[in-house]
Design an enzyme around this catalytic site. Sequence first.
Site, PDB file in Angstrom:
ATOM      1  N   CYS A  62       0.822  -1.243  -0.258  1.00 18.07           N
ATOM      2  CA  CYS A  62      -0.217  -0.054   0.149  1.00 18.07           C
ATOM      3  C   CYS A  62       0.780   1.279  -0.002  1.00 18.07           C
ATOM      4  O   CYS A  62       1.447   1.513  -1.029  1.00 18.07           O
ATOM      5  CB  CYS A  62      -0.939  -0.005   1.209  1.00 18.07           C
ATOM      6  SG  CYS A  62      -2.174   1.133   1.125  1.00 18.07           S
TER       7      CYS A  62
ATOM      8  N   ARG B 144     -12.477   6.305  -0.633  1.00 17.67           N
ATOM      9  CA  ARG B 144     -11.315   5.303  -0.346  1.00 17.67           C
ATOM     10  C   ARG B 144     -11.813   3.869  -0.802  1.00 17.67           C
ATOM     11  O   ARG B 144     -13.034   3.470  -0.593  1.00 17.67           O
ATOM     12  CB  ARG B 144     -11.110   5.101   1.308  1.00 17.67           C
ATOM     13  CG  ARG B 144     -10.353   6.487   1.831  1.00 17.67           C
ATOM     14  CD  ARG B 144     -10.268   6.141   3.312  1.00 17.67           C
ATOM     15  NE  ARG B 144      -8.937   5.506   3.328  1.00 17.67           N
ATOM     16  CZ  ARG B 144      -7.593   5.937   3.028  1.00 17.67           C
ATOM     17  NH1 ARG B 144      -7.578   7.265   2.856  1.00 17.67           N
ATOM     18  NH2 ARG B 144      -6.541   5.032   3.291  1.00 17.67           N
TER      19      ARG B 144
ATOM     20  N   HIS C  98      -3.222  -5.695   2.484  1.00 18.63           N
ATOM     21  CA  HIS C  98      -2.765  -5.757   3.840  1.00 18.63           C
ATOM     22  C   HIS C  98      -3.110  -6.961   4.515  1.00 18.63           C
ATOM     23  O   HIS C  98      -3.772  -7.852   3.630  1.00 18.63           O
ATOM     24  CB  HIS C  98      -3.459  -4.454   4.517  1.00 18.63           C
ATOM     25  CG  HIS C  98      -3.039  -3.280   4.467  1.00 18.63           C
ATOM     26  ND1 HIS C  98      -1.736  -2.610   4.672  1.00 18.63           N
ATOM     27  CD2 HIS C  98      -3.692  -2.155   3.749  1.00 18.63           C
ATOM     28  CE1 HIS C  98      -1.862  -1.246   4.440  1.00 18.63           C
ATOM     29  NE2 HIS C  98      -2.713  -1.241   3.582  1.00 18.63           N
TER      30      HIS C  98
HETATM   31  N1  GLN Z   1      -2.120   7.040   2.639  1.00 15.63           N
HETATM   32  C1  GLN Z   1      -2.125   6.164   1.379  1.00 15.63           C
HETATM   33  C2  GLN Z   1      -3.671   6.036   0.766  1.00 15.63           C
HETATM   34  O1  GLN Z   1      -4.606   6.538   1.372  1.00 15.63           O
HETATM   35  C3  GLN Z   1      -1.755   4.634   1.708  1.00 15.63           C
HETATM   36  C4  GLN Z   1      -2.653   3.968   2.756  1.00 15.63           C
HETATM   37  C5  GLN Z   1      -2.051   2.658   3.428  1.00 15.63           C
HETATM   38  O2  GLN Z   1      -1.063   2.418   3.428  1.00 15.63           O
HETATM   39  N2  GLN Z   1      -3.194   1.769   3.802  1.00 15.63           N
HETATM   40  O3  GLN Z   1      -3.668   5.846  -0.343  1.00 15.63           O
END
Ligand code: GLN
Length: 246
Positions: free
Chosen positions: A94, A128, A194
Amino acid sequence: MHLRICHLYPDLMNLYGDGGNVLAVLQRCRWRGIETDVSGVSLGDVLDFRRFDIIFMGGGQDSEQRAVAADLQMKKGESIRETVEDGAVVLTICGGYQLFGQSYTTAEGEELPGIGVFDARTFPGKGRLTGNVVVESLTGDNDGTLVGFENHGGRTYLGPDTEPIGRVLIGGGNNGEDGLEGGRYLNAYGTYLHGSLLPKNPRFADRLIEAALTRRYGSMELTPLDDMLEHIAHKAAVRRAGQTRR
Ligand code: GLN
């Protein structure tokens, strides 16, 4: 046999159990009598990465990524790129994946430079991408799938020099549009999964260990392990992803 593992920014980049990937590699090596050592490397550390066999970096929030992006540019990026060209194994998750690309533009519109291991750029999207993910693996893992959990605002688009690691069956993946997930260049992998990823995708974990051993010691076939529990965990995660499909 001995593998040297670098855990990049364990204090800053470690969301949703990402550190479990390192534990999975250590345990799978221990079960086979392969020795390991782990070096945590963080802000301000200057070193030659070519001594490492596996480099790992987890995910993080935009604020942490800002500090890490600057540190990677100043001190570490060039040595990491050389080490990748030399065939070392990399796994980035990520936020780590985003900063191993060409650039990551934060939710606020600030463009952070990446170190360019992957031919990939990441831009902010609407909302998101969050939830369980199942990917048809293009690298032939487990039952043909990789399973994990994603939570990212960034949308990643690959250029021609980086191939995806899979096609999304459930979830958003790189950008929620082109159906692709992750990136691969030589033995360097980046992914949005993840979870932790490796404990429930044991074939993928072994692919990384095997590549690292082959680079150091020449052609190498790993002794198979009894992965019954890992496969049950993998199947359960795939089932749950189907039930919680967005
Ligand atoms: N901050 C980054 C995003 O929101 C990565 C997030 C993460 O590593 N889960 O895309």
